[in-house]
Write an enzyme that holds these catalytic residues in place. Structure first.
Site, PDB file in Angstrom:
ATOM      1  N   ALA A  96      52.500  50.780  27.314  1.00 14.27           N
ATOM      2  CA  ALA A  96      51.730  52.016  27.479  1.00 14.27           C
ATOM      3  C   ALA A  96      50.336  51.777  26.937  1.00 14.27           C
ATOM      4  O   ALA A  96      50.172  51.469  25.760  1.00 14.27           O
ATOM      5  CB  ALA A  96      52.395  53.178  26.744  1.00 14.27           C
ATOM      6  N   SER A  97      49.329  51.849  27.811  1.00 15.65           N
ATOM      7  CA  SER A  97      47.943  51.688  27.395  1.00 15.65           C
ATOM      8  C   SER A  97      47.728  50.325  26.724  1.00 15.65           C
ATOM      9  O   SER A  97      48.107  49.297  27.265  1.00 15.65           O
ATOM     10  CB  SER A  97      47.547  52.854  26.475  1.00 15.65           C
ATOM     11  OG  SER A  97      46.175  52.878  26.216  1.00 15.65           O
TER      12      SER A  97
END
Length: 313
Positions: A96-97
């Site tokens: 995530a990110s």
């Protein structure tokens, strides 16, 4: 069908001072990798990240991007090595990110040295070119974003489960948004970040980031990577992958739904706060046979959580 093991890696906003300290003192594998990665950062930018992580109390905000970017990667990659040393190995990774850097490195799409250098270079690019900003996590149905006080002042940064989303904004807009959320009695939290990630306000860093990433070697890997920017599973990463994962919205809810359609999974959160494990627990359908596990949290149970995870393997 047996559950597949997913190593999940979170991004900016999950960090805090003193994170991973119990394992740093008690676990030789974790400590060795932290120190090795710290040396890589020092050679790249002259900073000692371990000193920074453990120099201030947990109550203070840890938000200097040049330190937090590499700190998150170091914690996550070191914890992955710790688990794999204990024969807990992933069938796939999920990023995530910023966590996509650790996810790609653990999955074998990029060498750890190159990933560490890229993380530092990206932080330098943000600090050199971007207006300061922030992010707010909001505990509410994402349809609230349609309200003018949000969509006129911010960009939708991600949807984590059906009643949790995040927005990015700059300057006084953040204060205005928080004021309206308080008036409406909507639970929310300002994240410990210095920039409005996943929004147009970081676009000034794009050319510099992409230019550096063109020099980084990538390869196909037998280990898949679940990408939260695309809500799909990748077997190789495209040229602009490491920019898109910090620029496009985080589709965590959609990514978990994509995996759930393939069968049960054992989601192990390797981030500093255990936030992704919490998101998974709230997002799973009642009939799901999947499980979610956190190791590190801000509450000082790291060794106990690790022992419990290893015992259940």
């Amino acid at each position: 069908m047996s559950a597949k093991t997913v190593f999940m890696f979170s991004g900016q906003g999950s960090q805090y001072y003193q994170m991973g300290k119990p394992l740093f003192h008690a676990n030789a594998v974790f400590r060795e990798w932290m120190m090795r990665l710290d040396d890589l950062v020092h050679r790249k930018c002259g900073k000692r990240v371990i000193d920074a992580i453990y120099s201030s109390p947990k109550s203070e905000a840890f938000d200097r991007t040049l330190l937090t970017h590499p700190a998150i990667f170091m914690i996550e990659y070191s914890l992955a090595q710790c688990l794999m040393h204990e024969n807990v190995r992933p069938d796939l990774t999920l990023g995530a990110s910023l966590g996509s850097f650790a996810a790609a490195a653990v999955a074998g799409h990029i060498e750890v040295e190159d990933a560490m250098a890229a993380v530092v270079e990206q932080a330098i690019a943000f600090e050199a070119t971007c207006e300061r900003g922030g992010m707010i996590g909001i505990l509410c149905d994402p349809s609230l974003y349609d309200a003018a006080f949000l969509n006129h002042r911010s960009e939708l940064a991600g949807i984590n489960f059906k009643t949790h989303f995040a927005v990015s904004a700059v300057g006084m807009e953040l204060d205005t948004i928080e004021s309206v959320l308080k008036q409406r009695r909507v639970a929310h939290q300002r994240l410990a970040v210095s920039f409005a990630f996943h929004s147009r306000w970081i676009d000034n860093a794009q050319d510099r980031v992409l230019s550096f990433m063109r020099s980084v070697r990538r390869r196909k890997s037998a280990l898949p990577l679940a990408c939260c920017a695309q809500a799909t599973t990748l077997h190789d990463v495209p040229d602009d992958f490491f920019w898109r994962v910090v620029r496009q919205p985080i589709r965590f809810r959609d990514t978990v739904a994509h995996l759930e359609r393939q069968g049960p999974h054992r989601y192990i959160d390797l981030g500093p706060s255990g936030t992704l494990a919490t998101f998974v627990k709230y997002g799973l359908a009642p009939e799901s046979r999947s499980t979610a596990h956190a190791v590190l949290t801000p509450f000082g149970q790291d060794e106990k959580n690790l022992a419990s995870l290893l015992a259940s393997h």
